[in-house]
Structure formats: structure tokens, C-alpha cells
Design a protein around this motif. Sequence first.
Motif, mmCIF file in Angstrom:
data_model
loop_
_atom_site.group_PDB
_atom_site.id
_atom_site.type_symbol
_atom_site.label_atom_id
_atom_site.label_comp_id
_atom_site.label_asym_id
_atom_site.label_seq_id
_atom_site.Cartn_x
_atom_site.Cartn_y
_atom_site.Cartn_z
ATOM 1 N N LEU A 1 -5.632 28.736 5.680
ATOM 2 C CA LEU A 1 -5.823 27.311 5.295
ATOM 3 C C LEU A 1 -5.100 26.856 3.988
ATOM 4 O O LEU A 1 -4.505 25.948 3.993
ATOM 5 N N LEU B 1 -2.217 24.116 3.452
ATOM 6 C CA LEU B 1 -2.489 23.022 2.853
ATOM 7 C C LEU B 1 -1.800 22.784 1.552
ATOM 8 O O LEU B 1 -1.201 21.843 1.136
ATOM 9 N N VAL C 1 -11.082 24.338 0.699
ATOM 10 C CA VAL C 1 -11.054 25.129 1.845
ATOM 11 C C VAL C 1 -12.445 25.604 1.963
ATOM 12 O O VAL C 1 -13.034 25.485 3.174
ATOM 13 N N LEU D 1 -12.539 22.102 8.551
ATOM 14 C CA LEU D 1 -11.244 22.411 8.534
ATOM 15 C C LEU D 1 -10.891 23.519 9.761
ATOM 16 O O LEU D 1 -9.867 23.564 10.432
ATOM 17 N N ASN E 1 -9.399 14.264 9.717
ATOM 18 C CA ASN E 1 -8.010 15.150 10.213
ATOM 19 C C ASN E 1 -7.195 14.087 11.377
ATOM 20 O O ASN E 1 -7.535 14.225 12.437
#
Length: 421
Positions: free
Chosen positions: A21, A25, A277, A284, A404
Motif C-alpha cells: 500500500l 500510494l 498507511v 485502506l 476512497n
Amino acid sequence: MKNKQNQQNFSSRTLFQSIFLTSDLFVDNSLLQSASSCAFGFLFSLLPVILLILIVLTRVLHTNQDILAEFYPYLQGFLSKEQYETITDSVLEIKKIGIFEIITVFAIFWISRRFFVTVMQVFHKIFKNQTSRKNLFFTLGGFIGEVIIIFSLSAITALFVTIAPFFRSNYLFRVFPDLETNLIQFLVKVGPHILLFLATFFTYRFAPGTKPSIKLCLSTAFCSSGIYFVIQKFLKLFLNMSRYNLVYGVLSNLIVLLLEVFIFFQIFLFFAQFIYVSQFFETLLLGELYLLPKRESQSFFARIKRFLFIKPSKLVNRKGNVIHIEKGQQIYEAGSQGSDVFYIVSGFAEIVKNNHVEYANPGSFLGEVSAFLDIPRETTVIAKTDLQLVKIKEEDFQTLLQTNPKVTQRLLENVAKVKLN
């Protein structure tokens, strides 16, 4: 023994998911370009700070003129007495603060503050709308703190950049043998890295505005500084500038400095993204689960992503999150009220709507459409095998939709399909 093994699998899977992640990102937020901007701003702010240090040293020498006389015995092998007296007279001629000093101080503040603003803009990009707004009092307080941080960090950095190379050279210790002590050598070698660690820690702690834990900031600052230290040592193994002459040596060291600063900011921003994160991992993770590639997807990247995320260990290991449904039992029926969303970890479910039957496998969501539209359930869901489900509360699912856009877009597509059927 089994619980310990499950905990180990949970930790390793969660770590790999976090790294994936963070990397994803990092690319999406264009942090490589941001690292270039930060590196340029940092290097651009060093020059006026170095000038200020020279101005301060000049003031000290002007106030304590006896120091100038004590230097000559060490330098008489390199300078004649007339040359040394000329330099001394030039230093002593500066008796008051002039326009040059004022411009230098202004340049330090303006350039360094632009660097500070650049870093804060990057952190805002990383933490997005998670950063809370501050009122005027905190803004003014932050501005004052900003001035102190800018000057302190810039001055310390410039001091080490300008003085440390002299301490590392044997020439300085030959001229001033009293300086060659274990303490001085240790401080020169370790001091910059300690200061770098502290600056990184405080930036991670206060710049995001999301109040990350001290433990998280310490661990990421340690990793960031440690990795940079290893890379710096690795570069020095292959880039030996001592064999070049003065001109090429200076230019080569400048190029290496540019490279090292750029590498540092890449590492620095990567771990800043890792903090984000870590703080919002569950949200996420839910987003990745909802956007999980289909089981029949043939793409290699899609298969890797599905393998990595299909088992949300952190959600499964949280107490009260998991529901076990036996074969043949209903999860919910059409017309019932319910706002919770379910994720299938293992097993298969049968979805019935108007005598039309579909099947849901691991990686599928159940009930998200009715939760989003706030309407009674439109389908009946029955366990075809023993099921393991993760229960997602309505507020958690709403938070996911707000943070999101890709999930919202996919959900709207699913709503359209449901209405067409």
C-alpha cells in the motif's frame, strides 16, 4: 504453538500489505517528484545559512581579536606574515551590521520557509483530508515555531556541511593537534546522524497533523535514518573523491551531495507515506478488498494482488469482527433491515433475487448496496458451505466511501447492475 504461528502469519502478511500500500500510494502521490522539490529547496537554503555562519564567526573574531593572533603559529607554514595581517585587517574592518547581513538573514528566512512550506505541502498530499484544520492561535504558534525550526535546522545542517569535512581530514588535526580526541571524532561521525534522526522523528510526529504514535514515529525515523546511513556508506565505497584534484574534487563532492540529499528525501517521504498507511490501515485495507481483482482475472499483477489481500489478517484477528455461518443457514433475507456489510473470507454463499441465483466466493462483499442506499435487503443470502465472514460496520463503510473515490465509483457501478436486474 498454533496461536503463535497464526500471529506470525498475521504480522508478516500485514507487513507485506502495508509495504504494498505504501509503494502504491508513493507512486500515486508522485512522491518521487516531491522528493526532488524538497531536495532542491533544502540545498538552495544552505547557501545563505553558510553565509550567516561566516558572518557570526567574523563577529566573534572581531570581538575577540586575540584569537586571530593565536591562529598564526599554526598557519605560518602556509601564509606569510603580510598575507595573514591582510586577512586579519579585512576581518577587523567589519565593525557593524550592514545591508549585506540584513539581506542574508532575510534570504535565510524566506528561502528556508519556502522549503518548510514545500515539505508541509507534501505531507498534506500524503495525509489528504485526514489532517485536521487549526485555528488562528495554533497557526500563529506554528509560525513562530516554524521560524525557530527553520533557523536551527538550517544552521546546524550548514555547520556540519561546512565544518565536518575539515574534521574528517588529517590536515586539520595536523594543524590543530589538540582537536584530535576520540570524543571529537565520535561526534563528527555520529553527530549528523543523530541530528538527522531527531529532525526526522519530530517531523513525522508533528507535520502530519494526525497525531501518529510516538512508537510509530520513532520506529519509522530509525528505519529512515538507518537505511540512509547504509546507502551513504555504500556510496562511499564506490565513490572515492580523494583521488581527484581540487576542482574536480569539489564538483564531484557537490554531485554526490545532490544525490545523497535526493535519496534521503525519497526514503523520508516513503516512511511518511508508511505512517499514513499504518494509521489508516484498516480503511485502506477495506478499499483494497472492495477493489480486489476478480477470481477469473488472468493478469499476473492482479493475481499477486488478490493473493496478497484476499485474507485480511488484521480484520480477521480483531475480536468480534468475524462471524461463522454454518452450511444452509441464512445470512439475511430479502426485505429485512440491516446496515452492516459482510466480506467473505472463506466459503461460498448463494445470492437469490426474484428466482435468479448467483454465487459469491472468497473476496466478495455482501449487503453493500442496501447499506449505501439505506433500503431493506433486496436479496436473500444463504451459506452453501461453512462461511467465515468479516462484519463491517456502517460507519466504517461510510468512512471508506468518503476517503476512497475508486470504491465509490465501483459501488455506483454495482448499484446500477442491481437496479437493472
